[in-house]
Design an enzyme around this catalytic site. Structure first.
Site, PDB file in Angstrom:
ATOM      1  N   SER A   1      -8.712  -6.226  11.849  1.00 14.96           N
ATOM      2  CA  SER A   1      -9.096  -4.828  11.635  1.00 14.96           C
ATOM      3  C   SER A   1      -9.977  -4.748  10.406  1.00 14.96           C
ATOM      4  O   SER A   1      -9.878  -5.599   9.508  1.00 14.96           O
ATOM      5  CB  SER A   1      -7.848  -3.972  11.403  1.00 14.96           C
TER       6      SER A   1
ATOM      7  N   TYR B   1      -0.021  -2.537   6.670  1.00 14.25           N
ATOM      8  CA  TYR B   1      -0.857  -2.723   7.870  1.00 14.25           C
ATOM      9  C   TYR B   1      -2.110  -3.537   7.510  1.00 14.25           C
ATOM     10  O   TYR B   1      -2.395  -4.569   8.137  1.00 14.25           O
ATOM     11  CB  TYR B   1      -1.257  -1.382   8.495  1.00 14.25           C
TER      12      TYR B   1
END
Ligand code: NDP
Ligand code: 8X3
Length: 251
Positions: A138, A151
């Site tokens: 990501s 995350y």
């Protein structure tokens, strides 16, 4: 015999779109996810190619190992592994987050990804030239933002694990890639907000996020390039997304 791809997180978002893209190209599919009904629906939809479904929680190392060991002959060896299963939780400051949410992200995005990779590596090495691992990282693994906490850190792990795997797999022919998307409209934000559909709709409204099919195309492209090409990392954002200036705390 057709090439075989294993896609984790095939019940939604990028994983489901990738299943459709590989099916369009005639690959045999191993589709994994926890929601069995969705796996069955997808299997029926993609009946033009051989499909093997595995209802699986990637956090369970033994279950992962067993699922790979029990693959029907028709679905081995695996030529491409798409490590896509993952999630974000608790979009709020670290100091307000439940520890269990941090553990869930680590267990899924890190432990789950290494569980599957470890179980599938022998098969990929058997294929050798042309085989590939595509890991879903990501932009959050590279760029910090408020509420990104664990995350983003799990996706930084995905990036470095990708690079380190490349070092060890040099000479085997197996390629490894970190695809790092920015904002994409899937069930990701619904999961992240604990099921808040209005919050999810609000995030994507009035702009043009990436679509699951955009990322599926890049996953397929990466895995189907000529065998001598390895994309190390592919960072991709919607045109209507960019970075912000540094935040400053003032008196
Ligand atoms: P979705 O929520 O739409 O899909 C996530 C998938 O992961 C589902 O199929 C889900 O299946 C699966 N999954 C989650 N936990 C587990 C588990 N413990 N075991 C097995 N499967 C699991 O999100 P996306 O498609 O957007 O996300 C896919 C990947 O892309 C993730 O790794 C995410 O971090 C990453 N990503 C997403 C971005 C975005 O903006 N959407 C941007 C950058 C990266 P099930 O619930 O059935 O188990
Ligand atoms: C998901 C994209 O921007 O929410 O990884 O971190 S973002």
């Amino acid at each position: 015999m057709s090439d075989v791809v294993l896609i984790t997180g095939a019940t939604s978002g990028f994983g489901r779109a990738a299943a459709r893209r590989f099916a369009k190209a005639g690959w045999s599919l191993i589709l994994a996810g926890r929601r069995e009904a969705r796996l069955q629906e997808l299997k029926e939809e993609l009946s033009q190619v051989p499909v093997h479904t595995v209802a699986l929680d990637v956090r369970d190392a033994e279950a992962v190992k067993q699922a790979i060991a029990e693959l029907p002959d028709e679905f081995r060896p695996i030529k491409s592994l798409i490590n896509n299963a993952g999630l974000a939780l608790a979009p709020k400051p670290s100091q307000d987050v439940d520890l269990a949410d941090w553990h869930t992200m680590i267990d899924t995005n890190i432990t789950g990804l290494v569980n599957v990779t470890h179980a599938v590596l022998p098969s990929l090495i058997k294929v050798g030239k042309g085989a590939s691992i595509v890991n879903l990282g990501s932009v959050a693994g590279q760029w910090p933002y408020p509420g990104g906490h664990v995350y983003g850190a799990t996706k930084a792990f995905v990036q470095q694990f990708t690079y380190n795997l490349r070092c060890d797999l040099l000479g085997t022919g197996v390629r490894v890639t970190d695809i790092a998307p920015g904002m994409a409209e899937t069930e990701f934000t619904l999961v992240r907000t604990g099921g808040d559909q209005a919050a999810s709709d609000k995030l994507y409204s009035g702009t043009t996020p990436l679509e699951p099919e955009d990322i599926a195309e890049l996953i397929y492209y990466t895995a189907s390039l000529p065998a001598h090409i390895n994309i190390n990392r592919l960072e991709v954002m919607p045109t209507r997304q960019a970075w912000s200036p540094f935040a400053i705390d003032r008196d």
